[in-house]
Design an enzyme around this catalytic site. Structure first.
Site, PDB file in Angstrom:
ATOM      1  N   THR A  24      41.629  43.611  42.805  1.00 16.78           N
ATOM      2  CA  THR A  24      42.080  42.806  41.668  1.00 16.78           C
ATOM      3  C   THR A  24      43.599  42.930  41.569  1.00 16.78           C
ATOM      4  O   THR A  24      44.152  43.110  40.497  1.00 16.78           O
ATOM      5  CB  THR A  24      41.333  43.255  40.396  1.00 16.78           C
ATOM      6  OG1 THR A  24      39.928  43.245  40.688  1.00 16.78           O
ATOM      7  CG2 THR A  24      41.552  42.311  39.225  1.00 16.78           C
ATOM      8  N   HIS A  25      44.257  42.895  42.711  1.00 13.89           N
ATOM      9  CA  HIS A  25      45.709  43.018  42.761  1.00 13.89           C
ATOM     10  C   HIS A  25      46.328  41.655  43.050  1.00 13.89           C
ATOM     11  O   HIS A  25      46.964  41.437  44.069  1.00 13.89           O
ATOM     12  CB  HIS A  25      46.118  44.037  43.836  1.00 13.89           C
ATOM     13  CG  HIS A  25      45.476  45.381  43.643  1.00 13.89           C
ATOM     14  ND1 HIS A  25      45.447  46.343  44.615  1.00 13.89           N
ATOM     15  CD2 HIS A  25      44.843  45.924  42.575  1.00 13.89           C
ATOM     16  CE1 HIS A  25      44.809  47.416  44.161  1.00 13.89           C
ATOM     17  NE2 HIS A  25      44.440  47.175  42.930  1.00 13.89           N
TER      18      HIS A  25
END
Lengths: 236, 588
Positions: free
Chosen positions: B513-514
């Site tokens: 989730t970067h």
């Protein structure tokens, strides 16, 4: 259990979306064949449940290593999941327009998981009926069931409402979930899945053990509802 | 019609890490601050209770703590020539929803970016020449340096009680730490976590092949800790339920465990939950924000006037709000002009599964329990012969051994049947995985804009993501995977399975989730949305926090740098902006 060819008509009738209207004769037959009285179904009708139970029994079989998905209650798990928010795709974006898209764009079917099971099971049984002189999936022997599951996995069967690959992938994913999730969701009964692999359950504190490298963890398996691997959560 | 509410000094969009830090800093400066959170309120008790939270199905599989695509999502395509389709369920990344934001469900992997990461273009040009950078690669310098941010990295680590070992104290290399890290003013506030067998085996194997392993910096507290705000945390119990879960033990740093106890109830601070901000309101000049418009759970629309508007949402949502509000010229990839939505980037990951004879007991773990090598991150090695830009770390993490999603079976194992069952029985307790975590550069054809077809529940167009992995990243990730294989081989395993990342990028399997970029920072308004203080060039009373400011993504998890940037921006707002509201940098 054996299905006479004329049972097919009954089966088809049972596949209409309205739940709980399966003809009485059919329900009686299935229940009579069932090994023990089981919990009432919450989404799947008896024919659909029989399909799911037969399929998961092949995906994770009862074999030399011990009981499999059927014994672990995975069909019950899937039934409850399909009846709940997951089955209804409650958190998914389900607005059109609907297009096929590429594999990298993910699931683009208008069907919720619950609707996908219903239509795919009907389509698969129609396919089996066509190919095997009126039999249903549950009537096939283990080798024939395995062969058909492989065909679904490889997308070699054309289903009317959804790609076979898509349904198979979800069925396998849900089967694994049911085998390895906390027993409170009806699967992993008696911690069958966790005991097979050696997961002790959601324990809270390993401060004393984490540096004992290579040593087997000795505490008994536990679930969120305790050590009784048959306790289920209300409304799970 | 929207109901107009009384004005506040500052409105924060979102209530995660960046909003919580700003809320504390700006109320300290005497401001009246309001945080608007689209999700619900959550706290350690009762929401993350250890008797309930350790539920893999509910949280890790069914996404219990995340945003619901049903309400808002984005559309995705790999290339501009394709038609983007909605991300109908969460997959590749999982933005949070609810108080605490992603700070609730992260692993606590807490890194500082390298000095050269902040000078991505100028450093590469200087060391390898201008021609080393591909034409379509749009990397830039950040406009801040590591030295600017060092005090703020420090502040965030001490807020979090990060556990680790310094590798470079004020320029002096320290045994046992990361020899490649930049100078830090002082050691981590807490010593490293206890190690499991996977960390020990990785450490030995990495040393055997000549690399420099060290304990990963962990915002999982290795002992009881009181942070500078006076908030107390407990020692981690290695329960193995960090990522996708909230911590019930006050051991994983989150807004709940580090800031809320002094923020909630503080004079000058208010939060409202289940309030979705749908627009930043601008005056006629389009250079001044008057506040925000939001919709509450009952569907009522409110206009919330504020002197200062700070976007603290997930990166993609920050960009979406800027686009629907008309802040910054939307990026146009054809013309290579405009800024809002430009330079979207991500992370490229791969792994090597390792099957050993000993019991690894993967279920004893913590989100940031890992041993890593940084030899191949950033520009820690000579890129000349490799002919790619970027890098990443290699690590043996033991974040937990949750059976549905965290089990490994050897290559060639059937996907189901007795063969699969046997492989699970034989390998679950006796396997580990080496992860590679690589940078993604920015490119002309990787961007965010508004979708022409699909809309969210509020009637706004969905954000549209156009992204694919480029050859540079695939080659870099292959390089990292090869190095991870070297370490794996040195463990003398009974089997190993390298899983390199391949193009095209797919939005389906979880990766990280970067998500970064789209509202990037810089010193030139023609190529950035916000200046070096995260202030909008076009609307100076709007600031935009978070990883949307990254001009490209480095080889580390982003939260440490996001926290540092937030303290940096907070200082600029307190010391410069409040004294004289207006642009902190001139456009020229």
């Amino acid at each position: 259990m054996k299905f006479a060819p004329d049972r097919r008509r009954v089966l088809k009738a049972a596949l209409v979306p309205a739940v709980g209207v399966a003809p009485i004769a059919f329900v009686r037959d299935v229940l009579a064949d069932a090994p023990q009285p089981s919990a009432p179904r919450v989404y799947l009708n008896e024919a659909e449940f029989a399909f799911v139970e037969a399929a998961v029994a092949r995906l994770i079989p009862n074999d030399a290593l011990g009981p499999g998905a059927k014994e672990a209650g995975v069909a019950e798990f899937i039934d409850h999941q399909l009846a709940g928010p997951y089955g209804r795709a409650e958190t998914w974006y389900m607005q059109g327009p609907w297009k096929k898209g590429s594999d990298t764009q993910g699931y683009q079917l208008k069907l919720t998981p619950a609707a996908l099971y219903r239509s795919a099971i009907a389509d698969i049984d129609a396919h089996v009926h066509e190919a095997s002189q009126g039999k249903a999936f549950v009537d096939l022997d283990a080798a024939a069931q395995d062969a058909l599951l492989h065909e679904l996995e490889d997308g070699k069967v054309e289903l009317a409402h959804a790609p076979a690959k898509t349904f198979f992938k979800i069925l396998l994913q849900n089967t694994t979930e049911g085998f390895l999730a906390d027993p409170m969701y009806h699967g992993n009964r008696d911690f069958i899945g966790w005991k097979l692999i050696g997961f002790p359950g959601p324990r809270y504190n390993y401060v004393a053990e984490i540096e004992q490298h290579g040593k087997r963890y000795g505490q008994p398996t536990v679930g969120l509802l305790g050590r009784d691997g048959r306790r289920v959560m209300k409304d799970a | 019609m929207a109901t107009r509410l009384p004005k506040v000094d500052c409105v924060l969009v979102g209530f995660g890490w960046t909003a919580s830090i700003l809320a504390h800093e700006l109320t300290e400066a005497g401001l009246q601050v309001l945080a608007l959170e689209r999700g619900g309120f959550r706290d350690t008790v009762p929401d993350f209770s250890t008797t309930f939270i350790q539920d893999e199905l509910r949280y890790a599989v069914r996404n219990g703590l995340f945003e619901e695509p049903e309400r808002e999502t984005l559309t995705f395509r790999n290339k501009t020539s394709e038609t983007a389709l909605p991300m109908r369920q969460l997959g590749s990344f999982r933005p949070a929803s609810g108080a605490g934001g992603a700070g609730v469900h992260w692993n606590g992997q807490h890194w500082r970016f390298l000095p050269t990461d902040f000078l991505q273009r100028s450093h590469i040009e200087q060391r390898y020449g201008r021609k080393f950078i591909p034409d379509d690669m749009t990397i830039q310098d950040w406009g801040v340096t590591y030295e600017d941010l060092e005090p703020h990295f420090d502040a965030f680590e001490y807020l979090c009680g990060t556990s680790g070992r310094a590798g470079n104290l004020g320029g002096q290399k320290q045994d046992g730490g990361n020899p490649f890290e930049a100078a830090r003013r002082r050691d981590y506030p807490n010593p490293p976590l206890k190690r499991g067998l996977a960390q020990v085996k990785f450490d030995e194997a990495a040393k055997a092949v000549g690399f420099h392993p060290f304990p990963c910096p962990a915002s999982n507290t290795s002992r009881a800790y009181k942070n500078p705000l006076g908030v107390e945390m407990g020692a981690c119990t290695y329960c193995g339920y960090c990522e996708w879960f909230g911590c019930g033990n006050f051991s994983k740093s989150s807004p709940q465990t580090t800031i809320f106890p002094v923020l909630i109830g503080k004079d000058g601070f208010e939060y409202r939950v289940r309030c979705e901000v749908t627009r930043v309101d601008l005056d006629k000049s389009k250079t001044h924000a008057t506040g925000v418009t939001y919709v509450d759970a009952q569907g009522r629309e409110f206009e919330q006037p504020a002197d200062l508007v700070i976007l603290c949402a997930f990166p993609t949502h920050n960009v979406h709000l800027l686009l629907v509000s008309g802040i910054g010229k939307p990026y146009d990839p054809q013309a290579n002009a405009g800024v809002t939505g430009r330079n979207y980037a991500y992370q490229i990951t791969s792994s090597v599964d390792v099957f050993v004879d000993e019991l690894v007991n993967p279920f004893m773990g913590a989100g940031a329990l890992g041993q890593a090598v940084d030899d191949f991150n950033g520009d820690n090695f000579d890129h000349g012969p490799e002919n790619f830009i970027g890098g990443g770390y290699l690590a043996a993490w033991t974040t937990g051994g949750r059976p549905i999603l965290q089990s490994h079976v050897p290559d060639g194992t059937p996907t189901w049947g007795s063969g699969w069952k046997k492989a699970m029985a034989d390998n679950y307790l006796k396997s580990l995985s080496i992860a590679t975590h690589g940078s993604v550069m920015s490119y002309r054809d990787a961007y965010l804009d508004l979708d022409p077809t699909y809309r969210d529940v509020y009637g706004n167009p969905l954000l549209r993501l156009t992204f694919d992995y480029h050859d540079n990243e695939i080659r870099m990730s292959k390089f990292l995977t090869d190095k991870a294989e070297m370490i794996a081989k040195a463990m003398k395993p009974r089997a190993m399975h390298a899983k390199p990342r391949k193009a095209p990028y797919s939005i389906v399997p979880y990766q990280t989730t970067h998500n970064t970029g789209g509202a990037i920072m810089g010193t030139d308004p023609r190529t950035s949305v916000v200046n070096r203080y995260l202030q909008s060039w076009d609307v100076p009373n709007v600031f935009v926090m978070g990883a949307s400011a990254f001009p490209q993504n480095a080889g580390y998890n982003p939260t440490g740098t996001v926290g540092a940037l937030t303290y940096w921006a907070a200082e600029a707002i307190r010391k410069q902006y409040l004294a004289k509201p207006g642009p902190l940098m001139s456009k020229a």
